[in-house]
Enzyme design. Structure first.
Site, PDB file in Angstrom:
ATOM      1  N   SER A 151     -14.541  18.775   3.868  1.00 54.18           N
ATOM      2  CA  SER A 151     -13.259  18.102   4.059  1.00 54.18           C
ATOM      3  C   SER A 151     -12.465  17.881   2.784  1.00 54.18           C
ATOM      4  O   SER A 151     -11.246  17.700   2.840  1.00 54.18           O
ATOM      5  CB  SER A 151     -13.468  16.769   4.776  1.00 54.18           C
ATOM      6  OG  SER A 151     -14.378  15.953   4.067  1.00 54.18           O
ATOM      7  N   LYS A 173      -6.508  16.469   4.530  1.00 53.40           N
ATOM      8  CA  LYS A 173      -5.540  15.441   4.905  1.00 53.40           C
ATOM      9  C   LYS A 173      -4.091  15.907   4.793  1.00 53.40           C
ATOM     10  O   LYS A 173      -3.199  15.371   5.468  1.00 53.40           O
ATOM     11  CB  LYS A 173      -5.735  14.191   4.050  1.00 53.40           C
ATOM     12  CG  LYS A 173      -7.011  13.414   4.331  1.00 53.40           C
ATOM     13  CD  LYS A 173      -6.925  12.607   5.602  1.00 53.40           C
ATOM     14  CE  LYS A 173      -8.073  11.638   5.750  1.00 53.40           C
ATOM     15  NZ  LYS A 173      -7.952  10.812   6.969  1.00 53.40           N
TER      16      LYS A 173
END
Length: 322
Positions: free
Chosen positions: A301, A51
């Site tokens: 992720s 992110k």
């Protein structure tokens, strides 16, 4: 600027700012699966998740006037931390709308970067509505977690980087929540390795993107009870949905049991910490919802998991894969 060129520009913008994260393999896993699996370890990125890429690419392009108003976002954790970290780096005020059931470690880290957290009950309040009210009342600049062109381009740099590290992949498995990482990764992949199949993976308990992909009509889910908290988004976005339809080859879902088995594999076999949302690709391979073949990339992720959740997963009286 084309969509792929936006990913290339984001890569230039992030050079020297984002970590070039490592790619890891497991000879044991490759033997079990009969394929070569390459894990792109975004759990080693700033704030422990991919992110950071999208948040920096978006916030660094704001005007002085937009920065002066402060940045607002809504997130269960990783995007919250990313926005908070980038705002700290750039000297911008950050306000984060965060659910009251967000992992404690993610909230603590978000506040540790200096952000103001506005808590809400996801069973009662729609986070997008609350964020819109706050933005209207205070003039904040909204940087949503996935449905934003600059965020999508930034997230796509993870896959672009992987293809530069490991050429000629046959397939790429990408976790899917709101679709920012998935759509960005698919755009990057088709730009450099058009023949590489891109497959999005989400929990069966939060299968809105898979249903949307197969029906070609946007589907939603409300506060799904999956352990993969990063995928508890209500639906794909207005930007990410058409991009997923255009660039992604397939979508598959995985069980909660397989997600936890994958987290255990990373912990016990590869000695790395991967959060449940980050382990979706391996979960798909372990349960064969995606058939292992050839050279496969898997994006991990993130690695932000609290002690309670990790204890729950590791405390299960089951064996590690294999």
């Amino acid at each position: 600027m084309s969509i792929f060129n936006a990913v290339l520009a984001a890569s230039d913008r992030l050079r020297g700012v984002a970590h070039v994260t490592p790619v890891m393999t497991s000879a044991t896993l490759n033997s079990w699966l009969g394929a070569k699996i390459f894990f792109k370890c975004e759990n080693f990125q700033h704030i422990g998740a991919f992110k950071f890429r999208g948040a920096y690419n978006a916030i660094s392009q704001l005007s002085d006037e937009e920065r002066a108003r402060g940045v607002l976002t809504f997130s269960s954790g990783n995007h919250a931390q990313a926005v908070a970290k980038v705002c700290q780096m750039l000297g911008v005020r950050a306000v984060i709308v965060m659910p009251d059931n967000a992992p404690a470690t993610k909230r603590a880290a978000t506040e540790g970067y200096g952000a103001q957290v506005v808590e809400y009950d996801p069973n009662v309040t729609v986070r997008e509505d609350l964020a819109a009210e706050l933005a209207a009342a205070h003039g904040y600049t909204l940087i949503p977690p996935y449905d934003h062109a600059h965020v999508i381009a930034g997230q796509g740099t993870a896959a672009l980087e992987l293809h530069r590290q490991i050429p000629d992949l046959d397939a790429l498995l990408v976790p899917c929540g709101g679709g920012g990482l998935l759509s960005g990764s698919a755009i990057a992949t088709k730009g450099v390795v058009p023949g590489c199949q891109v497959i999005g993976i989400e929990p069966a308990l939060a299968d809105d993107a898979t249903r949307s992909f197969r029906s070609r009509e946007l589907q939603s889910v409300h506060n799904p009870p999956t352990i993969a908290d990063g995928t508890r988004t209500p639906s794909l976005g207005k930007l990410t949905f058409p991009l997923v339809l255009d660039y992604v080859d397939d979508m598959q879902t995985v069980s909660e049991e397989s997600i936890m088995e994958a987290v255990r594999f990373f912990f016990y076999r590869m000695k790395i910490v991967v959060e449940p949302s980050g382990a979706l690709g391996l979960a798909a391979l372990l349960e064969r919802s995606v058939e292992p073949r050839g050279r496969m990339g898997v994006i991990l992720s993130g690695g932000n998991i609290d002690a309670r959740t990790m204890g729950l997963i590791l405390g299960k009286d089951v064996g590690v894969a294999g």
